[in-house]
Write a protein that holds these residues in place. Structure first.
Motif, PDB file in Angstrom:
ATOM      1  N   CYS A  39      93.465 -83.833 -32.936  1.00  0.00           N
ATOM      2  CA  CYS A  39      94.616 -84.507 -32.321  1.00  0.00           C
ATOM      3  C   CYS A  39      94.385 -84.554 -30.807  1.00  0.00           C
ATOM      4  CB  CYS A  39      95.906 -83.752 -32.646  1.00  0.00           C
ATOM      5  SG  CYS A  39      97.331 -84.269 -31.674  1.00  0.00           S
ATOM      6  N   LEU A  40      94.315 -85.746 -30.252  1.00  0.00           N
ATOM      7  CA  LEU A  40      94.015 -85.891 -28.829  1.00  0.00           C
ATOM      8  C   LEU A  40      95.134 -85.320 -27.971  1.00  0.00           C
ATOM      9  CD1 LEU A  40      91.933 -87.034 -26.843  1.00  0.00           C
ATOM     10  CD2 LEU A  40      93.219 -89.175 -26.857  1.00  0.00           C
ATOM     11  N   TRP A  42      97.157 -82.848 -28.704  1.00  0.00           N
ATOM     12  CA  TRP A  42      97.041 -81.387 -28.756  1.00  0.00           C
ATOM     13  C   TRP A  42      95.864 -80.911 -27.911  1.00  0.00           C
ATOM     14  CZ3 TRP A  42      92.862 -78.553 -30.657  1.00  0.00           C
ATOM     15  CH2 TRP A  42      93.066 -77.172 -30.761  1.00  0.00           C
ATOM     16  N   PHE A  43      94.743 -81.630 -27.963  1.00  0.00           N
ATOM     17  CA  PHE A  43      93.562 -81.217 -27.216  1.00  0.00           C
ATOM     18  C   PHE A  43      93.810 -81.260 -25.712  1.00  0.00           C
ATOM     19  CE2 PHE A  43      89.447 -82.054 -25.166  1.00  0.00           C
ATOM     20  CZ  PHE A  43      88.706 -81.007 -25.670  1.00  0.00           C
ATOM     21  N   ARG A  44      94.559 -82.264 -25.257  1.00  0.00           N
ATOM     22  CA  ARG A  44      94.794 -82.413 -23.822  1.00  0.00           C
ATOM     23  C   ARG A  44      95.888 -81.481 -23.307  1.00  0.00           C
ATOM     24  NH1 ARG A  44      94.616 -89.009 -22.783  1.00  0.00           N
ATOM     25  NH2 ARG A  44      92.349 -89.226 -22.935  1.00  0.00           N
ATOM     26  N   HIS A  45      96.933 -81.262 -24.119  1.00  0.00           N
ATOM     27  CA  HIS A  45      98.107 -80.541 -23.625  1.00  0.00           C
ATOM     28  C   HIS A  45      98.328 -79.196 -24.296  1.00  0.00           C
ATOM     29  CE1 HIS A  45      99.059 -84.230 -21.532  1.00  0.00           C
ATOM     30  NE2 HIS A  45      99.029 -84.903 -22.667  1.00  0.00           N
ATOM     31  N   ARG A  46      97.454 -78.806 -25.222  1.00  0.00           N
ATOM     32  CA  ARG A  46      97.513 -77.506 -25.910  1.00  0.00           C
ATOM     33  C   ARG A  46      98.662 -77.408 -26.899  1.00  0.00           C
ATOM     34  NH1 ARG A  46      92.634 -77.415 -23.636  1.00  0.00           N
ATOM     35  NH2 ARG A  46      92.087 -75.495 -22.590  1.00  0.00           N
ATOM     36  N   LYS A  47      99.401 -78.476 -27.119  1.00  0.00           N
ATOM     37  CA  LYS A  47     100.463 -78.452 -28.119  1.00  0.00           C
ATOM     38  C   LYS A  47     100.768 -79.874 -28.554  1.00  0.00           C
ATOM     39  CE  LYS A  47     104.106 -78.268 -24.586  1.00  0.00           C
ATOM     40  NZ  LYS A  47     105.270 -77.494 -24.081  1.00  0.00           N
ATOM     41  N   CYS A  48     101.337 -79.970 -29.752  1.00  0.00           N
ATOM     42  CA  CYS A  48     101.742 -81.262 -30.308  1.00  0.00           C
ATOM     43  C   CYS A  48     103.053 -81.052 -31.049  1.00  0.00           C
ATOM     44  CB  CYS A  48     100.658 -81.800 -31.246  1.00  0.00           C
ATOM     45  SG  CYS A  48     101.145 -83.289 -32.163  1.00  0.00           S
ATOM     46  N   ARG A  49     104.057 -81.852 -30.755  1.00  0.00           N
ATOM     47  CA  ARG A  49     105.384 -81.681 -31.345  1.00  0.00           C
ATOM     48  C   ARG A  49     105.518 -82.337 -32.723  1.00  0.00           C
ATOM     49  NH1 ARG A  49     109.360 -82.767 -26.084  1.00  0.00           N
ATOM     50  NH2 ARG A  49     108.577 -81.010 -24.816  1.00  0.00           N
ATOM     51  N   ASN A  50     104.540 -83.142 -33.089  1.00  0.00           N
ATOM     52  CA  ASN A  50     104.606 -83.829 -34.379  1.00  0.00           C
ATOM     53  C   ASN A  50     104.153 -82.891 -35.492  1.00  0.00           C
ATOM     54  OD1 ASN A  50     104.568 -85.554 -36.518  1.00  0.00           O
ATOM     55  ND2 ASN A  50     102.987 -86.924 -35.700  1.00  0.00           N
ATOM     56  N   ARG A  51     105.103 -82.378 -36.275  1.00  0.00           N
ATOM     57  CA  ARG A  51     104.783 -81.409 -37.330  1.00  0.00           C
ATOM     58  C   ARG A  51     104.036 -82.037 -38.499  1.00  0.00           C
ATOM     59  NH1 ARG A  51     104.384 -76.534 -35.292  1.00  0.00           N
ATOM     60  NH2 ARG A  51     106.097 -76.119 -33.849  1.00  0.00           N
ATOM     61  N   CYS A  53     101.649 -84.377 -37.927  1.00  0.00           N
ATOM     62  CA  CYS A  53     100.533 -85.060 -37.261  1.00  0.00           C
ATOM     63  C   CYS A  53      99.352 -85.157 -38.227  1.00  0.00           C
ATOM     64  CB  CYS A  53     100.136 -84.286 -36.009  1.00  0.00           C
ATOM     65  SG  CYS A  53      98.694 -84.964 -35.146  1.00  0.00           S
ATOM     66  N   PRO A  54      98.728 -86.321 -38.363  1.00  0.00           N
ATOM     67  CA  PRO A  54      97.651 -86.490 -39.341  1.00  0.00           C
ATOM     68  C   PRO A  54      96.290 -85.959 -38.894  1.00  0.00           C
ATOM     69  CG  PRO A  54      98.044 -88.557 -38.209  1.00  0.00           C
ATOM     70  CD  PRO A  54      99.070 -87.596 -37.689  1.00  0.00           C
ATOM     71  N   ARG A  55      96.201 -85.412 -37.670  1.00  0.00           N
ATOM     72  CA  ARG A  55      94.920 -84.898 -37.177  1.00  0.00           C
ATOM     73  C   ARG A  55      95.018 -83.396 -36.927  1.00  0.00           C
ATOM     74  NH1 ARG A  55      95.288 -90.058 -35.025  1.00  0.00           N
ATOM     75  NH2 ARG A  55      93.464 -91.377 -35.468  1.00  0.00           N
ATOM     76  N   LYS A  56      93.879 -82.744 -36.928  1.00  0.00           N
ATOM     77  CA  LYS A  56      93.842 -81.284 -36.848  1.00  0.00           C
ATOM     78  C   LYS A  56      94.114 -80.771 -35.436  1.00  0.00           C
ATOM     79  CE  LYS A  56      91.016 -79.738 -40.746  1.00  0.00           C
ATOM     80  NZ  LYS A  56      91.314 -80.876 -41.620  1.00  0.00           N
ATOM     81  N   HIS A  57      94.774 -79.613 -35.400  1.00  0.00           N
ATOM     82  CA  HIS A  57      94.984 -78.887 -34.152  1.00  0.00           C
ATOM     83  C   HIS A  57      93.999 -77.718 -34.119  1.00  0.00           C
ATOM     84  CE1 HIS A  57      99.409 -80.436 -34.320  1.00  0.00           C
ATOM     85  NE2 HIS A  57      98.531 -81.383 -34.081  1.00  0.00           N
ATOM     86  N   LEU A  58      92.735 -78.082 -34.181  1.00  0.00           N
ATOM     87  CA  LEU A  58      91.623 -77.129 -34.199  1.00  0.00           C
ATOM     88  C   LEU A  58      90.452 -77.744 -33.450  1.00  0.00           C
ATOM     89  CD1 LEU A  58      91.364 -75.741 -37.860  1.00  0.00           C
ATOM     90  CD2 LEU A  58      91.752 -74.386 -35.812  1.00  0.00           C
ATOM     91  N   ASN A  59      89.707 -76.914 -32.746  1.00  0.00           N
ATOM     92  CA  ASN A  59      88.430 -77.341 -32.189  1.00  0.00           C
ATOM     93  C   ASN A  59      87.489 -76.134 -32.174  1.00  0.00           C
ATOM     94  OD1 ASN A  59      89.318 -75.781 -30.068  1.00  0.00           O
ATOM     95  ND2 ASN A  59      89.545 -77.462 -28.620  1.00  0.00           N
ATOM     96  N   HIS A  60      86.292 -76.338 -31.709  1.00  0.00           N
ATOM     97  CA  HIS A  60      85.305 -75.261 -31.723  1.00  0.00           C
ATOM     98  C   HIS A  60      85.770 -74.065 -30.903  1.00  0.00           C
ATOM     99  CE1 HIS A  60      81.583 -73.271 -30.177  1.00  0.00           C
ATOM    100  NE2 HIS A  60      81.285 -73.290 -31.451  1.00  0.00           N
ATOM    101  N   GLU A  61      86.429 -74.340 -29.794  1.00  0.00           N
ATOM    102  CA  GLU A  61      86.857 -73.266 -28.896  1.00  0.00           C
ATOM    103  C   GLU A  61      87.821 -72.304 -29.589  1.00  0.00           C
ATOM    104  OE1 GLU A  61      88.636 -72.859 -24.349  1.00  0.00           O
ATOM    105  OE2 GLU A  61      88.594 -74.804 -25.350  1.00  0.00           O
ATOM    106  N   VAL A  62      88.844 -72.821 -30.258  1.00  0.00           N
ATOM    107  CA  VAL A  62      89.825 -71.940 -30.893  1.00  0.00           C
ATOM    108  C   VAL A  62      89.284 -71.339 -32.183  1.00  0.00           C
ATOM    109  CG1 VAL A  62      91.775 -73.168 -29.869  1.00  0.00           C
ATOM    110  CG2 VAL A  62      90.974 -73.832 -32.129  1.00  0.00           C
ATOM    111  N   MET A  63      88.386 -72.043 -32.859  1.00  0.00           N
ATOM    112  CA  MET A  63      87.805 -71.492 -34.079  1.00  0.00           C
ATOM    113  C   MET A  63      86.955 -70.264 -33.759  1.00  0.00           C
ATOM    114  SD  MET A  63      86.962 -75.148 -35.911  1.00  0.00           S
ATOM    115  CE  MET A  63      86.189 -74.604 -37.414  1.00  0.00           C
ATOM    116  N   VAL A  64      86.234 -70.304 -32.632  1.00  0.00           N
ATOM    117  CA  VAL A  64      85.460 -69.144 -32.208  1.00  0.00           C
ATOM    118  C   VAL A  64      86.384 -68.016 -31.775  1.00  0.00           C
ATOM    119  CG1 VAL A  64      83.909 -68.298 -30.401  1.00  0.00           C
ATOM    120  CG2 VAL A  64      83.395 -70.429 -31.593  1.00  0.00           C
ATOM    121  N   SER A 108      87.990 -88.347 -31.661  1.00  0.00           N
ATOM    122  CA  SER A 108      87.699 -89.768 -31.824  1.00  0.00           C
ATOM    123  C   SER A 108      87.482 -90.382 -30.447  1.00  0.00           C
ATOM    124  CB  SER A 108      88.863 -90.471 -32.532  1.00  0.00           C
ATOM    125  OG  SER A 108      90.063 -90.292 -31.791  1.00  0.00           O
ATOM    126  N   GLN A 109      86.752 -91.471 -30.398  1.00  0.00           N
ATOM    127  CA  GLN A 109      86.489 -92.130 -29.125  1.00  0.00           C
ATOM    128  C   GLN A 109      87.743 -92.885 -28.696  1.00  0.00           C
ATOM    129  OE1 GLN A 109      83.901 -91.869 -27.264  1.00  0.00           O
ATOM    130  NE2 GLN A 109      82.456 -90.820 -28.599  1.00  0.00           N
TER     131      GLN A 109
END
Length: 505
Positions: A39-40, A42-51, A53-64, A108-109
């Protein structure tokens, strides 16, 4: 982990296997289970209010940070076939073959929308960046041209310094939101002149990365032009330059420069070999990372870690960033002193100067304003720039705990900036590059949860710097920067641009 809260992160187990917790601190969202994109918002602002949301709130940084298998982290290889945790390395089993690393969602681009022209021109952020760039480039151009004319700098080196600063500023404009095109920084005639003189800069600003922030390049140029690393001379020159880069601020009480490309902190470090020769090294200088925006600052810090800084400094930044842990132990006679660059309408107070004869560095007297012999003549301080001693922050004390700092902090104020933002990282890196014998005397203080065996010391820096590389790529792609897995860096020593003579009056 910095800025990311569990309640805003998708549960890795729920997304990819099964979460056995009755009360899980992470989000369980069915809507994104089939998604492979981040989710772009979430990636930019560290949160997303859309419960939903069709995209993941995960990236390599938080998975590690939250879900990495501790066995893999400690021993480099997990032998449990059904381990539910995140694995960033392939696992090999005799009966089941090779199990590849867990998938990581990607961005996504998405390109930022360009603002309507009249709104764009009135945007305060755009105006501030354009004014800041104009002031810095004009002053640097004049300073370098005069130095070339006076024989203090070769024409090729002067051109290289200017091109590197120009490229970095155009790069910042390209990753800014909104995007600031190169022609927005200049009048039409100047834009045509510069783009013809330095075609490689304007061709590569959106395909190649800078290696250093603009002010760090300027600091390096000052030292070479002066031909000395004497604190008084270097700081006198820097103050003179920054006085002409001050932006008019709406808050008249502000003591900051206002120019987003001018670093607010300058540091100086050196080493005294008391045990063998009792000799002091040269002074080495660094500036804090000067750029605006969370993602933009992350990009610059990650570039410095991956490409520019000495590897042991990059390792300390990575250990601090990922594990909030100490890493390096310098020899006991490593010294560091830092200053805030401040601006007042009134002249700085007349204060005495005390000298530490044992260690050879300049201290301050009754006041908190630096006033060295070379700075006593306030006639050169056109806008009353001066240096204020600055204690190390909590980040520096965590990364480099046993350095002799001046002044020592009386209390630990929790910093809001990221590991690697501080000027001390640059100055220490410069010192270690110039004095490789000090690197041989470094100690490592890393917990067993991070470093399992001495053999891992060889691989650990590369592994952590690779994580920085992945975050750098993610951030660049989220801002629409066209980049592959191989990151090209700009080389200002190219020969397809003409001399600096155009700037000489």
């Amino acid at each position: 982990m910095q800025d990311y809260r569990p309640e805003n992160i998708d549960c890795f187990y729920f997304q990819y296997t099964h979460c056995a917790k009755v009360q899980c601190n992470f989000q369980h969202r069915q809507s994104c289970k089939d998604s492979s994109e981040i989710c772009l918002n979430w990636f930019r602002h560290r949160k997303c209010r859309n419960r939903v949301c069709p995209r993941k709130h995960l990236n390599h940084e938080v998975m590690v940070a939250y879900f990495l298998c501790p066995v893999e982290k400690n021993t480099n290889h997990c032998l449990q076939l059904t381990c539910p945790m995140y694995h960033e390395k392939a696992r090999q089993f005799i009966e089941h073959g090779i199990i590849p690393p867990n998938p990581v969602p990607t961005l996504s681009q998405v390109r930022r929308k360009k603002m309507v022209h009249f709104v764009y021109l009135e945007n305060p952020q755009v105006q501030n960046m354009v004014k800041s760039a104009n002031q810095l480039l004009n002053k640097v151009r004049s300073f370098i041209a005069n130095s070339v004319r006076e024989g203090k700098l070769t024409q090729d080196k002067g051109r290289s310094y200017y091109k590197e600063i120009l490229h970095a500023i155009l790069f910042y404009g390209n990753i800014s939101d909104p995007v600031i095109e190169p022609n927005s920084f200049f009048e039409k005639e100047e834009f045509e002149l510069l783009s013809n003189k330095y075609p490689d800069v304007f061709r590569n600003y959106n395909t190649h990365l800078p290696r250093r922030p603009p002010f760090t390049v300027l600091l390096d140029a000052v030292i070479e032009i002066l031909g000395t690393r004497n604190q008084n001379e270097v700081f006198k020159c820097l103050l003179h330059l920054t006085e002409e880069m001050v932006l008019e601020l709406s808050d008249a009480r502000s003591n900051k420069c206002g120019n987003i490309f001018v670093s607010t902190v300058i540091s100086c470090c050196y080493f005294v070999n008391h045990h063998i020769t009792n000799e002091k090294t040269d002074n080495y200088y660094g500036a804090s990372v000067s750029c605006r925006g969370r993602q933009q600052k992350e990009i610059m810090i990650d570039i410095l870690c991956c490409e520019t800084w000495h590897q042991v400094v990059s390792l300390a930044v990575c250990i601090g960033n990922w594990y909030k842990n100490q890493c390096l132990l310098f020899p006991e006679t490593m010294y560091s002193i830092a200053y805030n660059v401040t601006f007042n309408e009134e002249s700085p107070p007349e204060t005495g100067t005390t000298s530490n004869n044992q260690h050879g560095h300049t201290g301050v007297g009754s006041g908190d304003v630096q006033n060295t012999d070379a700075l006593e003549n306030n006639s050169i301080l056109k806008r009353h720039a001066h240096l204020k001693l600055r204690a190390p922050c909590e980040r520096c004390l965590k990364m480099f705990p046993n350095i002799v700092y001046h002044p020592r902090p009386e209390y630990h104020k929790h910093p809001y900036w990221e590991y690697g933002n501080c000027a001390e990282c640059e100055s220490l890196s410069q010192l270690l590059y110039a004095n490789p014998q000090i690197v041989m005397r470094l100690g490592y203080f890393v917990q067993r949860t991070i470093l399992y065996s001495p053999v891992e010391q060889v691989h650990l820096p590369n592994d952590l710097i690779f994580r920085k590389h992945r975050r750098l790529v993610e951030n660049l792609r989220s801002l629409g920067f066209d980049v592959g897995e191989h990151l090209p860096f700009y080389d200002p020593s190219g020969t397809d641009s003409t001399a600096l003579e155009v700037f000489q009056s």
